[in-house]
Motif scaffolding. Structure first.
Motif, short mmCIF file in Angstrom:
data_model
loop_
_atom_site.label_atom_id
_atom_site.label_comp_id
_atom_site.label_asym_id
_atom_site.label_seq_id
_atom_site.Cartn_x
_atom_site.Cartn_y
_atom_site.Cartn_z
N ASN A 1 18.51 45.61 21.70
CA ASN A 1 17.83 46.08 22.90
C ASN A 1 18.07 47.58 23.05
OD1 ASN A 1 16.76 43.65 23.87
ND2 ASN A 1 18.68 43.11 24.88
N LEU A 2 17.08 48.30 23.55
CA LEU A 2 17.24 49.71 23.89
C LEU A 2 17.32 49.85 25.40
CD1 LEU A 2 14.73 51.57 21.53
CD2 LEU A 2 17.12 50.99 21.11
N ASN A 3 18.22 50.71 25.85
CA ASN A 3 18.42 50.90 27.28
C ASN A 3 18.66 52.39 27.56
OD1 ASN A 3 18.83 50.20 29.97
ND2 ASN A 3 21.02 49.86 29.69
N PHE A 4 17.72 53.03 28.23
CA PHE A 4 17.89 54.44 28.59
C PHE A 4 18.63 54.49 29.93
CE2 PHE A 4 14.57 54.54 25.50
CZ PHE A 4 14.69 55.78 24.87
N VAL A 5 19.77 55.15 29.94
CA VAL A 5 20.65 55.12 31.12
C VAL A 5 20.94 56.53 31.62
CG1 VAL A 5 21.69 52.95 30.41
CG2 VAL A 5 22.77 55.10 29.73
N ASN A 6 21.28 56.62 32.92
CA ASN A 6 21.68 57.91 33.47
C ASN A 6 23.13 58.19 33.10
OD1 ASN A 6 23.40 56.59 35.38
ND2 ASN A 6 21.69 56.38 36.82
N ASP A 7 23.59 59.40 33.40
CA ASP A 7 24.93 59.82 32.97
C ASP A 7 26.03 58.99 33.63
OD1 ASP A 7 23.73 61.69 31.41
OD2 ASP A 7 24.53 63.45 32.45
N GLU A 8 25.83 58.57 34.86
CA GLU A 8 26.86 57.79 35.54
C GLU A 8 27.08 56.46 34.83
OE1 GLU A 8 27.84 55.84 39.96
OE2 GLU A 8 25.98 56.97 39.62
N ILE A 9 26.00 55.76 34.53
CA ILE A 9 26.12 54.48 33.83
C ILE A 9 26.66 54.70 32.41
CG2 ILE A 9 24.82 52.54 32.88
CD1 ILE A 9 22.98 52.74 35.31
N PHE A 10 26.19 55.76 31.75
CA PHE A 10 26.67 56.07 30.40
C PHE A 10 28.18 56.24 30.39
CE2 PHE A 10 27.51 58.68 26.70
CZ PHE A 10 26.64 58.20 25.74
N ASN A 11 28.71 56.96 31.35
CA ASN A 11 30.16 57.19 31.42
C ASN A 11 30.90 55.90 31.70
OD1 ASN A 11 29.86 59.94 30.94
ND2 ASN A 11 29.71 60.45 33.11
N GLN A 12 30.32 55.03 32.50
CA GLN A 12 30.96 53.73 32.76
C GLN A 12 31.02 52.89 31.50
OE1 GLN A 12 28.59 52.05 35.92
NE2 GLN A 12 29.39 53.43 37.48
N LEU A 13 29.92 52.89 30.74
CA LEU A 13 29.86 52.10 29.51
C LEU A 13 30.84 52.61 28.45
CD1 LEU A 13 25.99 51.72 29.17
CD2 LEU A 13 27.62 49.90 29.73
N SER A 14 31.14 53.90 28.48
CA SER A 14 32.01 54.48 27.45
C SER A 14 33.42 53.93 27.49
CB SER A 14 32.03 56.00 27.58
OG SER A 14 32.65 56.39 28.80
N SER A 15 33.81 53.31 28.62
CA SER A 15 35.16 52.75 28.73
C SER A 15 35.24 51.32 28.21
CB SER A 15 35.61 52.78 30.19
OG SER A 15 34.77 51.97 31.00
N ASN A 16 34.10 50.75 27.80
CA ASN A 16 34.07 49.39 27.27
C ASN A 16 34.79 49.36 25.92
OD1 ASN A 16 33.39 46.94 26.03
ND2 ASN A 16 31.31 46.92 26.84
N PRO A 17 35.89 48.60 25.79
CA PRO A 17 36.67 48.60 24.55
C PRO A 17 35.91 48.04 23.34
CG PRO A 17 37.42 46.86 26.02
CD PRO A 17 36.46 47.70 26.81
#
Length: 233
Positions: free
Chosen positions: A63-79
């Protein structure tokens, strides 16, 4: 299912998005591959039992998901995620920039995995050729899956054995460079496919939409990336 989360604020061109998504997908696989033996000539990787299902991935699993910077930063912490940080050489004014995050529920991450260096000199490049008439999102998914498939094809019984003098090893441990070019003319697509075959360059072709090569020497890359009507996407 794998989601490729694209940082929308960067407004990247389609070719850049495709390359960054391909990085993320292959990183997702390699993070689950443990170095089980290594000497001066070879390194052997084994994918974890949980991660082995990634060797069967295809574009329909993405799946492709275009996200804003806030969501992107949240996802970056996913181990379980893989975060691509572009070295900024072709975009972003030479500033290293996070671009895409691949997320999945598949675990099996290992600590002793193959490391890569985005600052290493570019010796090899993977060339992607796409049909400019096709849907952009479809092209991105097919390109990412095809790029990863060239890596997956090297596994035997969940084990990847790499010669340290091979183009694949050099490419995987370096900046992982990809060039994505496109044309609207199918006859040129076919002609380029024939040229790759004549030069014995391994490639994966998905109909008339996408072709992806094995890593080729940097000084030969323009033979294919500048072929006829093809241009950067």
């Amino acid at each position: 299912m794998i989601t490729l989360n694209i940082r929308a604020s960067l407004d990247m061109p389609a070719g850049k998005i495709a390359a960054q998504c391909a990085h993320a997908l292959s990183m997702l696989i390699l993070k689950r591959c443990e170095i089980v033996s290594e000497d001066s000539n070879t390194v052997k990787l084994k994918i974890s039992d949980e991660g082995s299902c990634l060797l069967k991935l295809n574009a329909s699993n993405i799946n492709l998901n275009f996200v804003n910077d806030e969501i992107f930063n949240q996802l970056s912490s996913n181990p379980l995620a893989s975060v691509v940080i572009d070295n900024g050489l072709t975009c972003f004014n030479n500033v290293k920039t996070p671009t895409v995050i691949a997320t999945t529920q598949i675990n099996g991450i290992v600590e002793n995995n193959l490391k890569f260096d985005v600052d290493k000199n570019i010796s090899y490049k993977q060339i992607g050729m796409v049909n400019k008439n096709a849907d952009q999102n479809e092209i991105v998914k097919i390109f990412a899956a095809s790029s990863a498939q060239l890596l997956v094809n090297e596994f035997e019984n969940n084990v990847l054995k790499l010669n340290k003098n091979s183009p694949l090893y050099s490419w995987l441990t370096g900046p992982f460079t990809k060039i994505v070019v496109g044309s609207r003319k199918i006859n040129k697509f076919n002609a380029l496919y024939e040229l790759l075959s004549d030069n014995k360059i391994k490639n994966i072709r998905n109909g008339d939409k996408v072709m992806v090569t094995e890593p080729v020497p940097d000084n030969e890359a323009q033979i294919y990336s500048r072929f006829s009507t093809f241009s950067l996407v």
